[in-house]
Enzyme design. Structure first.
Site, mmCIF file in Angstrom:
data_model
loop_
_atom_site.group_PDB
_atom_site.id
_atom_site.type_symbol
_atom_site.label_atom_id
_atom_site.label_comp_id
_atom_site.label_asym_id
_atom_site.label_seq_id
_atom_site.Cartn_x
_atom_site.Cartn_y
_atom_site.Cartn_z
ATOM 1 N N ASP A 29 0.848 -1.203 0.000
ATOM 2 C CA ASP A 29 0.000 0.000 0.000
ATOM 3 C C ASP A 29 0.883 1.253 0.000
ATOM 4 O O ASP A 29 0.638 2.193 0.764
ATOM 5 C CB ASP A 29 -0.953 -0.023 1.195
ATOM 6 C CG ASP A 29 -2.125 0.951 1.020
ATOM 7 O OD1 ASP A 29 -2.405 1.357 -0.134
ATOM 8 O OD2 ASP A 29 -2.761 1.307 2.030
ATOM 9 N N LYS A 61 2.038 4.692 -0.991
ATOM 10 C CA LYS A 61 1.406 5.905 -1.537
ATOM 11 C C LYS A 61 1.877 7.076 -0.667
ATOM 12 O O LYS A 61 2.322 6.860 0.474
ATOM 13 C CB LYS A 61 -0.119 5.799 -1.524
ATOM 14 C CG LYS A 61 -0.713 5.468 -0.169
ATOM 15 C CD LYS A 61 -2.217 5.322 -0.250
ATOM 16 C CE LYS A 61 -2.787 4.902 1.089
ATOM 17 N NZ LYS A 61 -4.233 4.739 1.106
ATOM 18 N N ASN A 87 1.219 7.328 3.023
ATOM 19 C CA ASN A 87 1.908 6.417 3.945
ATOM 20 C C ASN A 87 3.410 6.684 4.016
ATOM 21 O O ASN A 87 4.166 5.871 4.543
ATOM 22 C CB ASN A 87 1.655 4.960 3.536
ATOM 23 C CG ASN A 87 0.230 4.538 3.848
ATOM 24 O OD1 ASN A 87 -0.412 5.136 4.714
ATOM 25 N ND2 ASN A 87 -0.280 3.542 3.145
ATOM 26 N N ASP A 139 2.682 2.565 7.975
ATOM 27 C CA ASP A 139 1.439 1.838 7.715
ATOM 28 C C ASP A 139 1.657 0.510 6.991
ATOM 29 O O ASP A 139 1.393 0.376 5.793
ATOM 30 C CB ASP A 139 0.459 2.728 6.932
ATOM 31 C CG ASP A 139 -0.971 2.206 7.069
ATOM 32 O OD1 ASP A 139 -1.146 1.133 7.660
ATOM 33 O OD2 ASP A 139 -1.890 2.872 6.578
ATOM 34 N N THR A 160 -4.427 0.700 -2.981
ATOM 35 C CA THR A 160 -5.273 1.875 -3.189
ATOM 36 C C THR A 160 -5.388 2.064 -4.704
ATOM 37 O O THR A 160 -4.362 2.018 -5.399
ATOM 38 C CB THR A 160 -4.603 3.092 -2.519
ATOM 39 O OG1 THR A 160 -4.420 2.782 -1.134
ATOM 40 C CG2 THR A 160 -5.428 4.359 -2.660
HETATM 41 P P1 ATP Z 1 -5.391 3.380 7.355
HETATM 42 O O1 ATP Z 1 -6.777 3.128 7.768
HETATM 43 O O2 ATP Z 1 -5.247 4.383 6.240
HETATM 44 O O3 ATP Z 1 -4.584 2.144 7.119
HETATM 45 P P2 ATP Z 1 -4.188 3.478 9.870
HETATM 46 O O4 ATP Z 1 -5.254 3.095 10.803
HETATM 47 O O5 ATP Z 1 -3.243 2.383 9.540
HETATM 48 O O6 ATP Z 1 -4.715 4.133 8.549
HETATM 49 P P3 ATP Z 1 -2.015 5.195 9.928
HETATM 50 O O7 ATP Z 1 -2.086 5.470 8.458
HETATM 51 O O8 ATP Z 1 -0.922 4.328 10.397
HETATM 52 O O9 ATP Z 1 -3.392 4.667 10.462
HETATM 53 O O10 ATP Z 1 -1.938 6.581 10.671
HETATM 54 C C1 ATP Z 1 -2.895 7.590 10.453
HETATM 55 C C2 ATP Z 1 -2.178 8.943 10.350
HETATM 56 O O11 ATP Z 1 -1.505 9.239 11.591
HETATM 57 C C3 ATP Z 1 -1.077 8.991 9.310
HETATM 58 O O12 ATP Z 1 -1.555 9.271 8.046
HETATM 59 C C4 ATP Z 1 -0.175 10.102 9.855
HETATM 60 O O13 ATP Z 1 -0.672 11.367 9.498
HETATM 61 C C5 ATP Z 1 -0.292 9.926 11.339
HETATM 62 N N1 ATP Z 1 0.829 9.107 11.822
HETATM 63 C C6 ATP Z 1 0.917 7.758 11.796
HETATM 64 N N2 ATP Z 1 2.078 7.329 12.312
HETATM 65 C C7 ATP Z 1 2.765 8.440 12.668
HETATM 66 C C8 ATP Z 1 4.069 8.656 13.261
HETATM 67 N N3 ATP Z 1 4.859 7.633 13.598
HETATM 68 N N4 ATP Z 1 4.448 9.926 13.473
HETATM 69 C C9 ATP Z 1 3.637 10.974 13.157
HETATM 70 N N5 ATP Z 1 2.410 10.831 12.590
HETATM 71 C C10 ATP Z 1 1.971 9.579 12.349
#
Ligand code: ATP
Length: 313
Positions: free
Chosen positions: A142, A144, A147, A160, A182
């Site tokens: 994934d 993009k 991520n 992610d 995606t």
């Molecule tokens: P998705 O449903 O898209 O898979 P998710 O539940 O896996 O999302 P993440 O994409 O891991 O969640 O995180 C959501 C958002 O939080 C990211 O797009 C980013 O903006 C922020 N984020 C995630 N990890 C970090 C990090 N280590 N440091 C700073 N911001 C972060």
């Protein structure tokens, strides 16, 4: 403490495990929220992904979290977000990650095209992380700009790994089956449901990302998902006039519909446009064996209300 940290922790909502002070929400995924937090004893900023166990009713989601944790525990690389620890209460799972301050690369792309040398730096860092993951048998699936996070030095970190695949998910012929990703970034062969090489599929996504960085928009667009897929299936896209011939060559060799003819990581690393100023991070050899002997402990998944879930290591 800098101004940003001050603001973020002005109204601490909670202290968890007597160790972290929860700050503002950094982002929200489908079933998790990511918070900016502070380690109370070291003052270090971390990002904590909080997952409510009640949301993990489907086994698919349970597997997704397990995969994310397994991969992040095993892949340590300067351009991959570091997982520091995993904690759990009866109701929630907490993934404590390094805090990546600069936000998503997506925010930059949304504002328009990047200069070629800036795009090249991000692309080189992306490829060195992807190379490292692939050498350990992990495909991201994934990739993009949403991520890809940027740290305070404008260095890229892949995040992610929820849809990633580990070696054990492959069929006997080494191919993966599950279609995921995606729409605008997914390789055409992934959608065919006939099995695909996860590494080559990741490299198609890298080609789409490089195009987006240099153009400020996506190569395959359409009013609906089917139109996007149709264009990707045909490899139908155009270059704007400002892209250099060398960058065009690299993108054209990544956005090849036939994965066998598509550039491999080796080809990318030998590409003249890619090679300019490329320095592979020291001490992160890609020659080591893959991570087949995965001894990840999943105790944090206990108390899940998923009848078919049997706790395994
Ligand atoms: P998705 O449903 O898209 O898979 P998710 O539940 O896996 O999302 P993440 O994409 O891991 O969640 O995180 C959501 C958002 O939080 C990211 O797009 C980013 O903006 C922020 N984020 C995630 N990890 C970090 C990090 N280590 N440091 C700073 N911001 C972060």
């Amino acid at each position: 403490m800098d101004q940003e940290k001050e603001q973020s922790f002005k109204n601490p909502r909670n202290i968890i495990f007597n160790k972290y002070e929860m700050g503002k929400v950094l982002g929200q995924g489908n079933f998790a929220k990511v918070y900016h937090c502070r380690n109370l004893s070291t003052n270090e900023s971390v990002a904590i992904k909080v997952i409510k166990k009640e949301k993990l009713k489907k086994e698919r989601l349970v597997k997704q979290i397990k995969r994310e944790v397994s991969v992040m525990r095993l892949v340590h690389h300067p351009h991959v977000v570091e997982l520091k620890e995993v904690m759990a209460t009866k109701r929630k799972i907490f993934l404590v990650m390094e805090y990546v301050k600069g936000g998503e690369l997506f925010t930059k792309v949304e504002k328009g095209k990047l200069k070629e040398d800036v795009a090249r730096k991000y692309f080189q860092q992306l490829i060195s992380a992807v190379d490292f993951c692939h050498s350990r048998g992990v495909t991201h699936r994934d990739l993009k700009p949403e991520n890809l996070l940027l740290d305070e030095n404008e260095d890229l970190k892949v995040s992610d790994f929820g849809l990633s695949a580990l070696p054990e998910q492959r069929q006997e012929d080494g191919m993966l089956l599950t279609p995921c990703g995606t729409p605008a970034y997914v390789a055409p062969e992934v959608l065919k449901k006939k099995g695909y090489d996860g590494s080559k599929a990741d490299l198609w996504s890298c080609g789409v990302i490089l195009y987006a960085l240099l153009c400020g928009y996506l190569p395959f667009q359409g009013e609906n998902v089917m139109r996007i897929y149709r264009k990707a299936f045909r490899g139908e896209y155009q270059f704007p006039e400002w892209i250099s011939p060398q960058a065009k060559t690299l993108i054209s060799n990544l956005l090849i519909v036939d994965p066998k003819k598509r550039y491999s990581i080796f080809d990318i690393m030998n590409d003249p446009w890619f090679q300019i100023g490329f320095v592979r991070p020291i001490g992160f050899s890609t020659n080591e064996s893959s991570i087949e002997d995965n001894d990840t402990n999943f105790d944090f998944m206990e108390d899940l209300d998923v009848p078919e879930l049997i706790m395994t290591k």
